[in-house]
Design a protein around this motif. Structure first.
Motif: not given
Length: 406
Positions: A316, A330-331, A333-335, A337-338, A392-393, A396, A398
């Motif tokens: 990711a 938004e990416e 924050a996803r990265v 969290a991973l 984050h889960y 959501g 950001h």
């Protein structure tokens, strides 16, 4: 030391090579370096000296020049860079730590500077084979009002830098140290690069570390250090809301690189314990105790689980870095969290496995894996990561999951 030379990249003379060929050759070089480091890893770990010799080994192998951001004719992509780090860390996690932080800090120009300035800096790093380290702190609103540990005072041609900060690797042997400091006049937080041998720079080694003893941790003390305008990479935002998407990747890059160091520790510990068991130097032999097979099966499964989680986060982040200026808002924050998930899993697995191997085998130096894992994971509390992952889960969010970039 005999190592495989890193292949000539496309555009740097000679015949252009396919990316897959370059990756394979670089990984062969990493394995050769790892084999060389493994031969005296215990002795160097016990000596705990600054990684001067280790820097030479990495430089002669071409890894310092290779592990820089990818560009035509130079650099290494994120996936390959992490694979190299993990290979080296399995043999010596202190050197893996040095290499991980070097690779991440070579991205500093892209995170904080303008594109043309970053390109010039990266070209110089490859040409001079610089070793990078640093300690850049994330935005922390709760610390507003406190005196900064590093302060910049403007001068006609740049700034004067004063203060002190802990640096986790290569503080005495690096060619560039990346730090953030507060401008005393404007209050801006600026990211700067400092040559450790500049006038006014003093380094105090961290003696008697529990683990990662050969990583070269210490404290850099800056007393009236001149910072030219060309040494200022850019401005670090005060808060997450004002952080550009690509800049927000600065923190998860280091955190994931260190996850690969932790995986290297896991793989190194399991391999050494397995070899001891096969050689009859374990407390119990597989043929005599079937429960030992069960134990190794459990430990190997835990390691594979951690690898899968880290690889997902690595992929990711690789895609996010490749997106560059086109990265979706938004990416990050996803990265993040991973990356936090990968940290949580690898920390638990590394500590569990390195503890268990001490029960399976008995040999000088086997304890270093637990000590190294403990030091590598001690300063990142799991509770904070888990709350951020949960936010984050559930919501959501950001916002990126904050962690120190050092």
């Amino acid at each position: 030391m005999s190592v495989t030379s890193v292949p000539t990249p496309p555009g740097a003379g000679g015949t252009a090579q396919r990316p897959g060929d370059v990756r394979r050759a670089l990984l062969r070089t990493a394995r050769d370096v790892a084999d060389d480091l493994a031969a005296d890893a215990i002795a160097r770990e016990q000596a705990g000296r600054p990684p001067t010799d280790e820097r030479t080994r990495l430089r002669e192998a071409g890894l310092l020049a290779a592990l820089t951001p990818p560009a035509p004719g130079r650099g290494t992509d994120w996936r390959t860079g992490c694979a190299v780090i993990r290979e080296v860390a399995a043999a010596d996690s202190s050197v893996g730590d040095v290499l991980a932080r070097h690779y991440v800090h070579t991205w500093s120009g892209r995170f904080y500077a303008r594109d043309h300035e970053a390109a010039v800096l990266e070209e110089a790093s490859v040409r001079e084979q610089w070793l990078w380290t640093g300690a850049v702190r994330p935005p922390a609103p709760e610390e507003d009002g406190r005196e900064p540990d590093l302060a910049l005072r403007p001068r006609n041609t740049g700034y004067v830098l004063d203060g002190q900060r802990a640096v986790d690797t290569a503080v005495a042997v690096a060619d560039q140290i990346v730090l953030d400091a507060v401008c005393a006049v404007t209050g801006d937080v600026l990211v700067v690069r400092i040559p450790p041998r500049a006038r006014g720079v003093h380094v105090e080694a961290a003696p008697d570390r529990l683990g990662q003893r050969a990583a070269g941790a210490g404290e850099v003390v800056l007393d009236g250090v001149t910072v030219a305008s060309g040494q200022v990479l850019g401005r670090r935002p005060h808060d997450e809301e004002s952080t550009a998407p690509f800049t927000a990747l600065a923190e998860p890059t280091l955190r994931l690189a260190l996850c690969h160091v932790a995986l290297g520790i896991v793989e190194g510990a399991l391999t050494e314990a397995r070899d001891l068991s096969r050689g009859g130097r374990a407390h119990r032999l597989p043929g005599e105790d079937p429960d030992l097979l069960l134990t190794y099966g459990e430990l190997a499964s835990a390691a594979h689980t951690a690898i899968a989680v880290v690889d997902r986060a690595t992929e990711a982040l690789a895609r996010a870095l490749e997106a560059g200026a086109h990265l979706d808002t938004e990416e990050p924050a996803r990265v993040a969290a991973l990356a936090a998930t990968a940290e949580t899993v690898t920390s638990r697995v590394a500590l569990h496995i390195t503890t268990r191997v001490l029960e399976l085998a008995d040999a000088p130096g086997l304890d270093r894996f637990w000590r190294n894992a403990r030091v590598l994971t001690a300063h990142r509390p799991a509770a904070h990561r888990l709350r951020s992952i949960g936010e984050h889960y559930l919501n959501g969010s950001h916002r990126a999951v904050a962690a120190a970039f050092h």
